[in-house]
Design a protein around this motif. Sequence first.
Motif, mmCIF file in Angstrom:
data_model
loop_
_atom_site.group_PDB
_atom_site.id
_atom_site.type_symbol
_atom_site.label_atom_id
_atom_site.label_comp_id
_atom_site.label_asym_id
_atom_site.label_seq_id
_atom_site.Cartn_x
_atom_site.Cartn_y
_atom_site.Cartn_z
ATOM 1 N N LYS A 38 64.080 27.061 -6.336
ATOM 2 C CA LYS A 38 65.318 26.570 -6.357
ATOM 3 C C LYS A 38 64.234 24.945 -7.254
ATOM 4 C CE LYS A 38 68.663 26.806 -3.102
ATOM 5 N NZ LYS A 38 68.704 25.661 -1.478
ATOM 6 N N GLU A 39 62.713 25.203 -6.851
ATOM 7 C CA GLU A 39 62.496 23.739 -7.871
ATOM 8 C C GLU A 39 61.169 24.770 -8.480
ATOM 9 O OE1 GLU A 39 63.660 20.401 -4.876
ATOM 10 O OE2 GLU A 39 61.629 21.349 -4.388
ATOM 11 N N ILE A 40 60.303 25.465 -8.274
ATOM 12 C CA ILE A 40 59.285 25.624 -8.692
ATOM 13 C C ILE A 40 59.884 28.000 -8.182
ATOM 14 C CG2 ILE A 40 57.962 26.629 -6.716
ATOM 15 C CD1 ILE A 40 55.244 25.381 -8.436
ATOM 16 N N ASN A 41 59.129 28.728 -9.518
ATOM 17 C CA ASN A 41 59.123 30.528 -9.319
ATOM 18 C C ASN A 41 57.784 30.572 -9.567
ATOM 19 O OD1 ASN A 41 58.340 29.465 -12.369
ATOM 20 N ND2 ASN A 41 60.356 30.684 -12.836
ATOM 21 N N LEU A 42 57.382 31.247 -9.090
ATOM 22 C CA LEU A 42 56.084 32.358 -9.198
ATOM 23 C C LEU A 42 55.269 31.960 -10.397
ATOM 24 C CD1 LEU A 42 56.671 36.384 -7.466
ATOM 25 C CD2 LEU A 42 55.301 33.718 -6.534
ATOM 26 N N LEU A 43 56.071 32.590 -12.125
ATOM 27 C CA LEU A 43 55.471 31.689 -12.554
ATOM 28 C C LEU A 43 54.782 29.839 -12.717
ATOM 29 C CD1 LEU A 43 57.780 33.762 -16.376
ATOM 30 C CD2 LEU A 43 54.912 34.101 -15.359
ATOM 31 N N GLY A 44 55.974 29.602 -12.050
ATOM 32 C CA GLY A 44 55.796 28.232 -12.113
ATOM 33 C C GLY A 44 54.355 27.953 -11.230
ATOM 34 N N VAL A 45 54.171 29.007 -9.993
ATOM 35 C CA VAL A 45 53.146 28.390 -9.118
ATOM 36 C C VAL A 45 52.323 29.298 -9.996
ATOM 37 C CG1 VAL A 45 52.070 29.800 -6.877
ATOM 38 C CG2 VAL A 45 54.224 29.477 -7.099
ATOM 39 N N GLN A 46 52.375 30.137 -11.225
ATOM 40 C CA GLN A 46 50.993 30.810 -11.967
ATOM 41 C C GLN A 46 50.603 29.173 -12.895
ATOM 42 O OE1 GLN A 46 51.158 34.023 -13.732
ATOM 43 N NE2 GLN A 46 50.259 34.299 -14.796
ATOM 44 N N ALA A 47 51.552 28.787 -13.253
ATOM 45 C CA ALA A 47 50.581 27.764 -14.330
ATOM 46 C C ALA A 47 50.641 26.707 -13.406
ATOM 47 C CB ALA A 47 52.331 27.265 -14.565
ATOM 48 N N LEU A 48 51.030 26.372 -12.396
ATOM 49 C CA LEU A 48 49.737 25.393 -11.180
ATOM 50 C C LEU A 48 48.194 25.959 -11.119
ATOM 51 C CD1 LEU A 48 49.992 23.717 -9.243
ATOM 52 C CD2 LEU A 48 50.613 24.761 -7.323
ATOM 53 N N GLY A 49 48.398 27.563 -10.547
ATOM 54 C CA GLY A 49 47.143 28.094 -10.509
ATOM 55 C C GLY A 49 46.275 26.946 -12.243
ATOM 56 N N LEU A 50 47.172 28.057 -13.071
ATOM 57 C CA LEU A 50 45.817 27.879 -14.270
ATOM 58 C C LEU A 50 46.015 26.007 -14.123
ATOM 59 C CD1 LEU A 50 45.435 28.919 -17.111
ATOM 60 C CD2 LEU A 50 46.675 28.001 -17.561
ATOM 61 N N GLY A 51 46.496 25.674 -13.839
ATOM 62 C CA GLY A 51 46.537 23.565 -13.891
ATOM 63 C C GLY A 51 44.999 23.220 -13.295
ATOM 64 N N LEU A 52 44.834 23.985 -11.670
ATOM 65 C CA LEU A 52 44.646 23.662 -10.695
ATOM 66 C C LEU A 52 42.906 23.993 -11.068
ATOM 67 C CD1 LEU A 52 42.974 22.390 -8.360
ATOM 68 C CD2 LEU A 52 43.859 24.959 -6.793
ATOM 69 N N GLY A 53 42.625 25.220 -11.895
ATOM 70 C CA GLY A 53 41.875 26.182 -12.666
ATOM 71 C C GLY A 53 41.073 24.731 -13.578
ATOM 72 N N THR A 54 42.032 24.506 -14.677
ATOM 73 C CA THR A 54 41.541 23.107 -15.515
ATOM 74 C C THR A 54 41.136 22.304 -15.319
ATOM 75 O OG1 THR A 54 43.148 24.997 -16.779
ATOM 76 C CG2 THR A 54 42.954 22.342 -17.922
ATOM 77 N N LEU A 55 41.756 21.806 -14.285
ATOM 78 C CA LEU A 55 40.979 20.102 -13.521
ATOM 79 C C LEU A 55 39.958 20.911 -12.653
ATOM 80 C CD1 LEU A 55 42.169 17.610 -11.917
ATOM 81 C CD2 LEU A 55 42.554 18.685 -10.725
ATOM 82 N N ILE A 56 39.411 21.504 -11.702
ATOM 83 C CA ILE A 56 38.212 21.644 -11.423
ATOM 84 C C ILE A 56 36.924 21.761 -12.838
ATOM 85 C CG2 ILE A 56 37.341 24.062 -10.197
ATOM 86 C CD1 ILE A 56 39.360 24.376 -9.035
ATOM 87 N N HIS A 57 37.628 22.563 -13.688
ATOM 88 C CA HIS A 57 36.127 22.538 -14.754
ATOM 89 C C HIS A 57 36.147 21.106 -15.382
ATOM 90 C CE1 HIS A 57 35.368 26.564 -15.364
ATOM 91 N NE2 HIS A 57 37.206 27.017 -14.960
#
Length: 499
Positions: A38-57
């Motif tokens: 309803k508020e996040i789909n699997l592609l949204g979770v993938q975008a979260l992972g991409l964003g988290l990885g970007t933040l880690i860098h």
Amino acid sequence: MLPTPRADLKPNTLEYENIPLVAPQGFREYDARWLFEKEINLLGVQALGLGLGTLIHELGVKPEIAVGHDFRSYSASIKQALMTGLMAAGVQVHDIGLALSPVAYFSQFALDVPCVAMVTASHNENGWTGVKMGANRPLTFGPDEMTRLKAIVLGGEGKTRSGGGYTYVDDMRARYIADLTDRPAISRKLKVVAACGNGTAGAFMPEVLAKVGAEVVPLDCELDFTFPRYNPNPEDMEMLHALRDAVLEHKADVGLAFDGDGDRCGVVDNTGEEIFADKVGVMLARDLARQHPNAKFVVDVKSTGLFLTDPVLQELGATTDYWKTGHSYIKRRSHELGALVGFEKSGHYFFNNPIGRGYDDGCVAALAVLDMLDRAPDKTMADLKDDLPKTWGSPTMSPHCPDDKKYGVVDNVVAHYTAMRDKGETIMGQAIRDLVTVNGVRLTLDDGTWGLIRASSNKPGLVVVVESPVSEDNMRAMFAELDATLSTYPDVGDYDQKL
């Protein structure tokens, strides 16, 4: 690159399958939680992972992360999507499999990696998902990191990089249990009911408790992601009442309740009485202050006033700092102040060296309770509780309030009680002696009766707690005062539980 996330997608549409769905309100103060689909789909979770990885860098830490998931029907698929995004961002992923949050935190040390992502909605009802994250062990993200992560994800700023990779770690459960049980067994014969609410803790806690010498009576320890009896939440009276019944039936010495991701612990004494976690914290503080004179503790603003007024803690030279509610806040504050332990009324306990590594772990808390009983062989859990000065306190109560309204309501409540204090107005015929606004508003009257209203950090709701060192009537009168104030706001709805 993934398309920029949107918040207006509907399931069972072409767009839903091709564009990340990420609702902005899922980014909380110190972790992330959404209603899945309803508020996040699997592609949204993938975008979260991409964003988290970007933040880690961006943070300049080694791009290496331990990732685990809790026991819900959809958590494994969410973890896979998260890891896909992390690897696309150039992060080396260590998949530790099914885990508790403290197992994920432990794995940062066991694998010598700086970052962690735990897929869990903790005690939230089924349908919720979320991620607890950190990049500086043993700490987890706070508002600064979450604000930046939100901007990266919602702004489509996640960057793909080379260098990502995947390793599956198949023995983290065994390593965690071995680490906790590499210690002397308790010498006292103790029968313990371990209640896990059919959550992930059922795969860990009974074995740990048995290996340190306890006789374990398992209660709802079979893993079942439908949570058939009650939600695994040690602040929920339904769970505590089930634990009470089992303690009385089996004539146990203590009952221990664990939440869905195992980072919290609730307690029922040998008479079947529920002891709220802040009172258990005072009992543990007494025990540990005897081992560590002049100990320093941190507690959240929902917690009992006994941490300041208890004569035993005063005699032992213990000092206590009250701070913002939230596992990330108390963990960080305990670390910064060098506190022996941080305690939250919710049951999050943060044991620093020499007891723990600084992160919240319901199993470490449970072992501390057993050690406390072991060091008091002539006393029951009820005796230790009855040794405390008497106060009357409420459970944590949460009236519904939308995420986009709750902080405004709390700001208005703070202003209301601040004005009352400044004008010398009274409540229950008493002056407001103290007003703490570090996290919502905690107002204390002349006789020590106090009440708290704050915004929940992890769901659409407020938090209300009251306590009186004088009488149950005064405690109830304080709740009536706060409830009457909240009833003037149309955005405040029904409570999850009430006095």
